[in-house]
Each structure stands twice: as structure tokens, then as C-alpha cells.
Motif scaffolding. Sequence first.
Motif, PDB file in Angstrom:
ATOM      1  N   GLY A 137      47.228  41.365  26.942  1.00 40.79           N
ATOM      2  CA  GLY A 137      46.327  40.486  27.686  1.00 40.79           C
ATOM      3  C   GLY A 137      46.996  39.816  28.875  1.00 40.79           C
ATOM      4  O   GLY A 137      46.423  39.745  29.968  1.00 40.79           O
ATOM      5  N   GLY A 138      48.211  39.334  28.690  1.00 38.23           N
ATOM      6  CA  GLY A 138      48.913  38.630  29.764  1.00 38.23           C
ATOM      7  C   GLY A 138      49.300  39.559  30.902  1.00 38.23           C
ATOM      8  O   GLY A 138      49.218  39.191  32.086  1.00 38.23           O
ATOM      9  N   GLY A 139      49.735  40.757  30.559  1.00 39.17           N
ATOM     10  CA  GLY A 139      50.139  41.712  31.592  1.00 39.17           C
ATOM     11  C   GLY A 139      48.972  42.091  32.487  1.00 39.17           C
ATOM     12  O   GLY A 139      49.121  42.222  33.709  1.00 39.17           O
ATOM     13  N   ILE A 140      47.820  42.266  31.875  1.00 41.92           N
ATOM     14  CA  ILE A 140      46.635  42.627  32.663  1.00 41.92           C
ATOM     15  C   ILE A 140      46.200  41.458  33.541  1.00 41.92           C
ATOM     16  O   ILE A 140      45.906  41.630  34.729  1.00 41.92           O
ATOM     17  N   ALA A 141      46.202  40.258  32.979  1.00 39.68           N
ATOM     18  CA  ALA A 141      45.839  39.094  33.792  1.00 39.68           C
ATOM     19  C   ALA A 141      46.778  38.964  34.994  1.00 39.68           C
ATOM     20  O   ALA A 141      46.340  38.664  36.110  1.00 39.68           O
ATOM     21  N   ALA A 142      48.058  39.228  34.777  1.00 44.46           N
ATOM     22  CA  ALA A 142      49.033  39.123  35.872  1.00 44.46           C
ATOM     23  C   ALA A 142      48.702  40.122  36.977  1.00 44.46           C
ATOM     24  O   ALA A 142      48.718  39.783  38.169  1.00 44.46           O
ATOM     25  N   GLY A 143      48.397  41.351  36.583  1.00 48.11           N
ATOM     26  CA  GLY A 143      48.093  42.381  37.578  1.00 48.11           C
ATOM     27  C   GLY A 143      46.851  42.048  38.376  1.00 48.11           C
ATOM     28  O   GLY A 143      46.839  42.146  39.614  1.00 48.11           O
ATOM     29  N   VAL A 144      45.801  41.661  37.686  1.00 48.33           N
ATOM     30  CA  VAL A 144      44.529  41.387  38.368  1.00 48.33           C
ATOM     31  C   VAL A 144      44.670  40.183  39.301  1.00 48.33           C
ATOM     32  O   VAL A 144      44.225  40.219  40.460  1.00 48.33           O
TER      33      VAL A 144
ATOM     34  N   PRO B 136      32.026  47.936  31.237  1.00 47.56           N
ATOM     35  CA  PRO B 136      32.742  48.276  32.479  1.00 47.56           C
ATOM     36  C   PRO B 136      34.245  47.995  32.388  1.00 47.56           C
ATOM     37  O   PRO B 136      35.039  48.646  33.067  1.00 47.56           O
ATOM     38  N   TYR B 137      34.609  47.033  31.550  1.00 46.66           N
ATOM     39  CA  TYR B 137      36.022  46.661  31.443  1.00 46.66           C
ATOM     40  C   TYR B 137      36.761  47.559  30.448  1.00 46.66           C
ATOM     41  O   TYR B 137      37.949  47.802  30.591  1.00 46.66           O
ATOM     42  N   TYR B 138      36.050  48.060  29.446  1.00 45.55           N
ATOM     43  CA  TYR B 138      36.638  49.123  28.624  1.00 45.55           C
ATOM     44  C   TYR B 138      36.985  50.311  29.521  1.00 45.55           C
ATOM     45  O   TYR B 138      38.055  50.912  29.411  1.00 45.55           O
ATOM     46  N   GLU B 139      36.031  50.636  30.392  1.00 43.57           N
ATOM     47  CA  GLU B 139      36.254  51.764  31.294  1.00 43.57           C
ATOM     48  C   GLU B 139      37.473  51.511  32.190  1.00 43.57           C
ATOM     49  O   GLU B 139      38.321  52.382  32.375  1.00 43.57           O
ATOM     50  N   ARG B 140      37.569  50.297  32.689  1.00 47.25           N
ATOM     51  CA  ARG B 140      38.705  49.955  33.550  1.00 47.25           C
ATOM     52  C   ARG B 140      40.020  50.092  32.789  1.00 47.25           C
ATOM     53  O   ARG B 140      41.001  50.643  33.297  1.00 47.25           O
ATOM     54  N   ALA B 141      40.041  49.616  31.554  1.00 38.42           N
ATOM     55  CA  ALA B 141      41.267  49.727  30.748  1.00 38.42           C
ATOM     56  C   ALA B 141      41.614  51.196  30.516  1.00 38.42           C
ATOM     57  O   ALA B 141      42.773  51.602  30.614  1.00 38.42           O
ATOM     58  N   GLU B 142      40.594  51.996  30.218  1.00 41.32           N
ATOM     59  CA  GLU B 142      40.859  53.411  29.945  1.00 41.32           C
ATOM     60  C   GLU B 142      41.451  54.123  31.158  1.00 41.32           C
ATOM     61  O   GLU B 142      42.329  54.984  31.010  1.00 41.32           O
TER      62      GLU B 142
ATOM     63  N   THR C 107      40.154  46.412  23.239  1.00 38.12           N
ATOM     64  CA  THR C 107      39.249  45.279  23.402  1.00 38.12           C
ATOM     65  C   THR C 107      39.990  44.087  24.016  1.00 38.12           C
ATOM     66  O   THR C 107      39.456  43.387  24.888  1.00 38.12           O
ATOM     67  N   ILE C 108      41.243  43.866  23.582  1.00 40.20           N
ATOM     68  CA  ILE C 108      42.052  42.809  24.208  1.00 40.20           C
ATOM     69  C   ILE C 108      42.211  43.094  25.699  1.00 40.20           C
ATOM     70  O   ILE C 108      42.053  42.216  26.547  1.00 40.20           O
ATOM     71  N   MET C 109      42.484  44.354  26.019  1.00 40.21           N
ATOM     72  CA  MET C 109      42.676  44.735  27.428  1.00 40.21           C
ATOM     73  C   MET C 109      41.393  44.545  28.232  1.00 40.21           C
ATOM     74  O   MET C 109      41.409  43.988  29.343  1.00 40.21           O
ATOM     75  N   ALA C 110      40.269  44.996  27.666  1.00 41.98           N
ATOM     76  CA  ALA C 110      39.000  44.889  28.385  1.00 41.98           C
ATOM     77  C   ALA C 110      38.643  43.422  28.627  1.00 41.98           C
ATOM     78  O   ALA C 110      38.219  43.049  29.730  1.00 41.98           O
ATOM     79  N   LEU C 111      38.820  42.602  27.607  1.00 38.93           N
ATOM     80  CA  LEU C 111      38.516  41.171  27.764  1.00 38.93           C
ATOM     81  C   LEU C 111      39.428  40.522  28.798  1.00 38.93           C
ATOM     82  O   LEU C 111      39.006  39.616  29.532  1.00 38.93           O
ATOM     83  N   ALA C 112      40.682  40.963  28.856  1.00 39.30           N
ATOM     84  CA  ALA C 112      41.617  40.388  29.833  1.00 39.30           C
ATOM     85  C   ALA C 112      41.213  40.782  31.252  1.00 39.30           C
ATOM     86  O   ALA C 112      41.258  39.955  32.177  1.00 39.30           O
ATOM     87  N   PHE C 113      40.812  42.052  31.443  1.00 39.14           N
ATOM     88  CA  PHE C 113      40.309  42.451  32.768  1.00 39.14           C
ATOM     89  C   PHE C 113      39.111  41.591  33.156  1.00 39.14           C
ATOM     90  O   PHE C 113      39.002  41.106  34.289  1.00 39.14           O
ATOM     91  N   ARG C 114      38.210  41.405  32.192  1.00 38.18           N
ATOM     92  CA  ARG C 114      36.980  40.665  32.481  1.00 38.18           C
ATOM     93  C   ARG C 114      37.282  39.201  32.792  1.00 38.18           C
ATOM     94  O   ARG C 114      36.754  38.636  33.761  1.00 38.18           O
ATOM     95  N   ALA C 115      38.124  38.579  31.987  1.00 42.74           N
ATOM     96  CA  ALA C 115      38.441  37.161  32.203  1.00 42.74           C
ATOM     97  C   ALA C 115      39.167  36.967  33.531  1.00 42.74           C
ATOM     98  O   ALA C 115      38.851  36.045  34.297  1.00 42.74           O
ATOM     99  N   ALA C 116      40.135  37.845  33.805  1.00 41.32           N
ATOM    100  CA  ALA C 116      40.925  37.687  35.032  1.00 41.32           C
ATOM    101  C   ALA C 116      40.048  37.909  36.264  1.00 41.32           C
ATOM    102  O   ALA C 116      40.169  37.189  37.259  1.00 41.32           O
ATOM    103  N   GLU C 117      39.171  38.907  36.185  1.00 38.99           N
ATOM    104  CA  GLU C 117      38.270  39.141  37.313  1.00 38.99           C
ATOM    105  C   GLU C 117      37.368  37.921  37.534  1.00 38.99           C
ATOM    106  O   GLU C 117      37.135  37.494  38.667  1.00 38.99           O
TER     107      GLU C 117
END
Lengths: 136, 543
Positions: B14-21, B140-146, B527-537
Amino acid sequence: MLTPLHWNTLRALMDRLIPADDFPGAWEAGVGDFLERQLESDLRSQAEPLRQGLEALEAEAQAWGGASFAALEASAQDALLGRVEAGQVRASWPVDPAGFFRAMTEQVSLGYYGDPTNGANRGRMAWRMIGFGPRA
Amino acid sequence: MTAYDAIIIGAGAGGGIAAGVLAEAGKRVLLLERGPQLAAGADPRDHLRNQRFARFGLNAGPALEGNPRVVVDAQGQVFVARPNDVTYHNNAAVVGGGTRVYGAQAWRFLPQDFRMASLYGAPAGSSLADWPIQYSELEPYYERAEWEIGVAGDGAASARHWPRRTGFPLPPLPVNAQGRTLRAGAAKLGWETLPIPALINTEPYLGRRACIQCQECVGFTCPVEAKNGTHNTLIPRALATGRCALLTEAMVINIDTDGAGHVSGVSYIDREGQRHSAGAEVVICAGGAIETARLLLNSASAQHPRGLGNQHDQVGRHLQGHYYPAAIGLMSEPVYDGIGPGISTATIRFNHNNDGFIGGGMLADEFITLPVIFWTHQLPPDLPRWGMANKRFMRENYTRVMRVTGPVQEIPNPEARVTVDAAVRDRWGMPVARLSGSAHLETVRTAAFMFERAREWLTASGAVRVWGQAPGSYLSAGQHQAGTCRMGDDPRRSVVDRWGRVHGHDNLFVTDGSVHVTNGGFNPVLTIMALAFRAAEHITQTW
């Protein structure tokens, strides 16, 4: 520190826990080296109980067979170990005999089947024996 | 004191994805990780000290000394656990977090998994609830993670169960002998199977190599970086912007608030033991469900005497993971062919619609099993543990045994929880996490049902003997730890809102498994990854 006498008992014990057939037993596989390394690191706190257990195993061999454990026939060693595993002992044990046996069984097997970097499983012979590794 | 736009605590999924976004959106980010950056290929592949089999230690941290937790067991006994004890419920402490050493199964939760209370009703003693968001909002965020982390899978098979706009970027994992055997068994039973989606490069992707199909995957780092985590995707992307500073071996000990109770930054201790404060407009917690809850509780202040976000005593509750009932079968022919990672085949037939049960779970084949794990956990219960009989069984049957297992969707309860214990301190002098409670009885009951399904699958696949037993009752968390800062619209019954923002704070977020209301009958990382993309966005769009 373990004396040569302790090592003599330990070597005989580990070769009954994992005996030789056409693949090496525990000692030849390097489990002695594995244990020596472990007793200086992860198992440092277990060195004293191990020493006590080995001495008790010697006393047990004398009580049942009138000989050193290492000098007993393999079948007599196995019978003796079966009783120790079940906690049926004659000698005085400062450590729980079944617990000692369980711990020895685990440590010897982890060394034998573990990666060679840990000191045993020389040449990956245990892995070749069971078939673990890349496809043939 | 350096000021950042955002400080992120924990460089895992989760943190790594938030950092990237955030960094790519132009924010100045400080990413703090308590563990080190492991060099590529540096993992010694120690079979006795890894995330999967930690008998004498861990390859991805934390250190055995100086990081204790207090555990209260089902009998009320209190003891101190070390990171390699099962009761500690460890997850990796390195850059990438669990993604550095995981098995990398990349499941989406099913649409039904977000509406468990509506579908089944909440049983007595549980805190079963619906999520405030639905699958369609996360899709859409599952897709982004994939696509951005990299998942191998079968899009057509997946689309039969999950509404999805695109396929996977990579073809599925190879089917090895055990997978073929289990697919034949499932066909006899009339059970549909599908390829297991995995965050593994089955072909070269995003500039990294394809999987070499080795036998030491789960629990270890990948020697060719074909296992996709945040350490080789979103974190490098964050660093490439020049706007993200990654500080390793830096332990956050407090989320700082100003005199008005407003979050202003964090205090952390660096690898030399020096304490620092860093200010930021936004603070994001992503330390995992246990450490995030601990940090929020340890950050109590005059305005927040029970800890941050804890005005309604919700932080740390509803701790859950996954029960893993496992059946082991002895086959008449070898089912080992050395083609790693080993997993290929699953059935999701029993995730829902099991008469008399709440939810269910996925069942799958197993990773190639380390010989020490096989000896320790997978031998028949009546086999002698030593002597020629034991050696002979190992020799004759290692290649003929396979295991079917899978995560059971847990029914959360508020008594399974993380608190802090001021009587025991970590190496930085901070009160440690105290874990108490047990899984809900409905979880145990469903696990027993799933164990029977695993037996059934092995038997239909030709097993000449099947062993194993249904799990008993215990606290569940482990690598799949979740639920301690659950998401919800009602601040009295949740910790964060639908975006991951902590109720009562405008600039404090959580982007790890803590926010899961329920944890699905699947490995939770996608799911952790998708939620992190969504929250960070969301953060970048509203700030």
C-alpha cells in the motif's frame, strides 16, 4: 562444550534418527557440522540441555544394555530410543526424555533436509534422494 | 525540520503504491521504511530462515531481537513472542514489504465479498459488515494494479466470475503435473477450475525478465526480479521523479499532532538511533494491520487521549487474516516435475453459495514445498518421525504428495484485536503490539467445511490416501492481516472513510490491509494495491 564422548553418543544417535541406506545417514550427510554451528548460534541456549540429554542417554544405555549407547547393536539402539521417545526411562533424566528426543529428531531432520549452506545435506544428496530440485 | 507534501509510513504494497502515485502527481514525498532495501539476488535462500519457514530466523525481517509482541492466547496465557513465532503474525519488514517475498497470488475479491452482511446477515458475536464501496468502484483500480505491477492470468476465465474491462498483461503460469492432476479430478467432480492469477512475469514485462520457474519462490526474493512487487515497480517510479525520498531502517514512533490536534508530521528514529521530526501536509499509514494500529494507538495526545482515530474504540479491532484448511494427498504416480512456482490451479466454486455457511473460500494447489516444510508439516500423522521408516517415506513419496489448501473468508469479531502493551518495549523504547482474541466460530465452521472439500478434490484426483485435519480455534492474522482500521461511513463503527481517510482528520490516511472490512476468501494483496491506487488518486485530485 561437547566432549568427544558426547559427540560419540550424538553421532550414534543421529545415525539412528536418519540411518544410512544407499543414501548417507545423518552423520555422513554433515548433520554433525550443522549441529555444531547451530549450538554456537541459534541453539546456544540449548547446549546445556543437549549435553544433559546425551549423558542421560548414555546412562540409559548402561541401565538397559550394560554398554555405551554407541556400542549397542542398531536394533537395541532403536528399541532404547523408542522407550526414550515414549518417556519410559530407567535412568535419572535432568531433562524431559521425550522432549529431548523430539528436539533431537527435529534438529537432525532440519539439518539433513535443509539447504547445504547450513552445513549438512552435502552435495544436495538429501534433495537428490527425495527428488527436490529442477526437473530432470 | 524538512517539510514534505506527504509522509508515507511503510514501503510495502500500500505504501509503495501511494508513494508512486503521489510523486508522479508532483508531490514531494518522504517514504519511511523500518526495514532495509534488500539487494537483488542477495537472498541466501536459507531453507531454515525465510518468510515461509522461519524456524531460526527471517530473510526479510524484522530482527528476532528488539521487536517483540505480546500475545494473549485462547486460554488467557500471556507471553512475549518473537518475529519468527507463528503467534507473532509477522509480515516482512523490507522495502517492498510482503511483496518482496510473497507467493504473489493476485486475486480480486468477488463482488459478493463487499456485501457480506447484506448477503448473509451478521451472526451473533461478529462485526460482519458491508464495505462502504462496491466491487464496481474498485474495478478500475484492480485493473491498474494488474497492469502497473504486472499480473499473469487468464482473462477469459476470470471474466466468467469478475466483471472486468480488460484481460491480463501476461499469460498464465505454466500448468505442472500437480495442476494437470487436479484439473482432471475437478472435471470428474464437475467443478470448474481456473488458472491462478499471479504477480509474476511469465514473459518479460516492464523491463524485467521472465520467471525462471525455480523451486524456491514463496518466502524468498526472486533471483531474477520476475516477482512483481512495489520494490521493483511503483517505488522505483516514485524515486525516478526526483520528488520522493526513501529512508530505510527508519522507524516511525509517533504521528505528530499540533496543539489543535491536527496531524502535522511524524517522529522517527534513524538507523543510528537518532530521533527526527518531519513535517508534512498529509500523513499516510501503511505499516500493515498490526503495526498501523499500534502506531495510531501509540500516537495518543491531549486532544486524542485514546490514540488517533480511536475516539470510538475501533482502532485495532476486527483483526483477521485467513484460516487455511489443508488436505494432503498421496498419489500413486509422481506429481512433482520441478516446474516452479508450483501453483497453477484453483477453484472458486466454494467461495459463496454453500448451504448453511457464511461465505467460504478459494481452494488451490500448492507452491513447490521445501523439503524441511514437507518433513515438518506434511507427513502422515501415523508415520514414525525418525528411523528408516521416516527416511523411506521421504524418499519414496516427496514427489507423490500434494496439498490442497486455500484462504477461508473470515467472519470478523471485535474481540480479535491489537492493543498496545506499555510493559513491553521494542528496541526504540515504544510500547509493543498486544494481540488477543480468536477467530469467530463461524470461521472455524467454514474452515471445517472447506477442509472436506479439499479432501474431496484430492480423492477425486486419484489420491490413495488423504490426511490433514480441520483447523481448531485461534487468532488469525499473519501475512494476510487486515481489518484493524476498517472502512465505513459511520465513524462510530469504523476508523477510515471510503477513501481511507481517518475519521475526524482531514490529512491522515491508511492504505494497507487495515482498511478491509472483510478480507475475502482470497489472498488480499491485489485488493490492498487497488485500494492504495484509489486512495492516492483521490488524494491527488482533492489537494
